[in-house]
Design a protein around this motif. Sequence first.
Motif, mmCIF file in Angstrom:
data_model
loop_
_atom_site.group_PDB
_atom_site.id
_atom_site.type_symbol
_atom_site.label_atom_id
_atom_site.label_comp_id
_atom_site.label_asym_id
_atom_site.label_seq_id
_atom_site.Cartn_x
_atom_site.Cartn_y
_atom_site.Cartn_z
ATOM 1 N N ALA A 174 9.015 -3.178 1.117
ATOM 2 C CA ALA A 174 7.966 -3.453 1.809
ATOM 3 C C ALA A 174 8.162 -4.472 2.968
ATOM 4 O O ALA A 174 7.333 -4.584 3.860
ATOM 5 C CB ALA A 174 6.799 -4.072 0.777
ATOM 6 N N LEU A 175 8.908 -5.478 2.541
ATOM 7 C CA LEU A 175 9.558 -6.588 3.340
ATOM 8 C C LEU A 175 9.978 -5.991 4.650
ATOM 9 O O LEU A 175 9.845 -6.359 5.941
ATOM 10 C CB LEU A 175 10.197 -7.796 2.705
ATOM 11 N N LEU A 176 11.065 -5.110 4.129
ATOM 12 C CA LEU A 176 11.822 -4.417 5.348
ATOM 13 C C LEU A 176 10.982 -3.631 6.465
ATOM 14 O O LEU A 176 11.112 -3.827 7.666
ATOM 15 C CB LEU A 176 12.915 -3.470 5.025
ATOM 16 N N ILE B 122 5.520 3.352 3.071
ATOM 17 C CA ILE B 122 4.989 1.880 2.866
ATOM 18 C C ILE B 122 3.945 1.691 4.369
ATOM 19 O O ILE B 122 3.111 1.302 4.124
ATOM 20 C CB ILE B 122 6.097 1.148 2.925
ATOM 21 N N ARG B 123 4.447 2.256 5.282
ATOM 22 C CA ARG B 123 3.705 1.963 6.659
ATOM 23 C C ARG B 123 2.418 2.846 6.403
ATOM 24 O O ARG B 123 1.599 2.202 6.868
ATOM 25 C CB ARG B 123 4.754 2.748 7.720
ATOM 26 N N THR B 124 2.499 4.120 5.911
ATOM 27 C CA THR B 124 1.272 4.581 6.035
ATOM 28 C C THR B 124 0.125 3.941 5.030
ATOM 29 O O THR B 124 -1.152 3.641 5.257
ATOM 30 C CB THR B 124 1.316 6.194 5.422
ATOM 31 N N ALA B 125 0.590 3.441 3.924
ATOM 32 C CA ALA B 125 -0.227 2.649 3.111
ATOM 33 C C ALA B 125 -0.737 1.444 3.619
ATOM 34 O O ALA B 125 -1.822 1.069 3.485
ATOM 35 C CB ALA B 125 0.567 2.369 1.628
ATOM 36 N N ARG B 126 0.081 0.834 4.362
ATOM 37 C CA ARG B 126 -0.282 -0.606 4.993
ATOM 38 C C ARG B 126 -1.197 -0.155 5.983
ATOM 39 O O ARG B 126 -2.078 -0.849 6.195
ATOM 40 C CB ARG B 126 1.104 -1.349 5.506
ATOM 41 N N GLU B 127 -1.019 0.621 7.173
ATOM 42 C CA GLU B 127 -1.704 1.103 7.970
ATOM 43 C C GLU B 127 -3.075 1.620 7.986
ATOM 44 O O GLU B 127 -3.998 1.241 8.400
ATOM 45 C CB GLU B 127 -1.008 1.647 9.191
ATOM 46 N N GLU B 128 -3.079 2.330 6.841
ATOM 47 C CA GLU B 128 -4.404 3.301 6.455
ATOM 48 C C GLU B 128 -5.167 2.567 5.409
ATOM 49 O O GLU B 128 -6.036 3.255 4.815
ATOM 50 C CB GLU B 128 -4.032 4.667 6.130
ATOM 51 N N GLY B 129 -4.636 1.209 4.966
ATOM 52 C CA GLY B 129 -5.567 0.692 3.918
ATOM 53 C C GLY B 129 -5.225 1.346 2.473
ATOM 54 O O GLY B 129 -6.457 1.187 1.634
ATOM 55 N N ILE B 130 -4.377 2.204 2.334
ATOM 56 C CA ILE B 130 -4.140 2.631 0.949
ATOM 57 C C ILE B 130 -3.606 1.578 -0.217
ATOM 58 O O ILE B 130 -2.810 0.873 0.207
ATOM 59 C CB ILE B 130 -3.191 3.769 0.939
ATOM 60 N N PRO B 131 -4.227 1.454 -1.431
ATOM 61 C CA PRO B 131 -3.606 0.394 -2.307
ATOM 62 C C PRO B 131 -2.090 0.568 -2.313
ATOM 63 O O PRO B 131 -1.864 1.888 -2.635
ATOM 64 C CB PRO B 131 -4.554 0.573 -3.675
ATOM 65 N N TYR B 132 -1.508 -0.506 -2.510
ATOM 66 C CA TYR B 132 0.116 -0.159 -2.521
ATOM 67 C C TYR B 132 0.451 -1.245 -3.629
ATOM 68 O O TYR B 132 0.199 -2.440 -3.608
ATOM 69 C CB TYR B 132 0.767 -0.565 -1.127
#
Length: 244
Positions: free
Chosen positions: A102-104, A82-92
């Motif tokens: 995701a909240l955690l 999740i962190r990789t998707a969030r930080e690197e702009g990968i659709p999640y």
Amino acid sequence: MTNTAARTARLALVGDRSPNVASHTRVPLVLDALAQRDRLVLDAYWIPSQDAAADGAVRGFDAVWVLPGSPYRSEAGVLAAIRTAREEGIPYLGTCGGFQHALLEYARDVCGLTRVAHAENDPDADDFLIEPLACSLVGHEAVVRIEPGSLAQSVIGSERTVERYFCAYGPSRHLDTLRAHGLRFSGHDEDGHVRIAELPGHPFFLASLFQPELSGDGSRPHPMVRALARAAVEHAAGKATTRA
């Protein structure tokens, strides 16, 4: 002239695949329907939660979908994906357990709430972000009211929807802190409890406590899943343009 060529993207399905999880058995039907109905072809790879802990496990994919099936074998692996998707702009897209985690991840890595826990994963923790629901939603359908002007509203096309749950845990504490750090809660049940979260400014970051993949019989993909597929092919096209 209409372009009928299929568009393809690589999708990471993060979770511990099991024939006993309804969501997992439904996903292949949904992916087939996306290809046939929408010409959106997702080349999907299952990544077990333990493998997701490896550095860059989901890097290079065009979308990440964290599926239900918690408790995962590796909480750390799911949070890393999740962190990789969030930080690197990968659709999640996160559904059920993918919403909770995701909240955690956001609470710990963005808000600095490093001690918050998921009651299912760590029942002896002192500070729960995700707690047992007062009334379990396992096997239930319920109304979700969606905020106008949100990503969720633009995707679903309505400010009210009825969705299906298989969940006994949800968020309750620290929600104001998550909001203050940029997370938007764009869907609530009729009692005001959070059911959808999204991240403004991200190309596509959407998570729901309900399971859109279980909508209908799988032959007509839920708008949230279709939106993820579209975001994935756009991400793939963007990478191709950059390389060119």
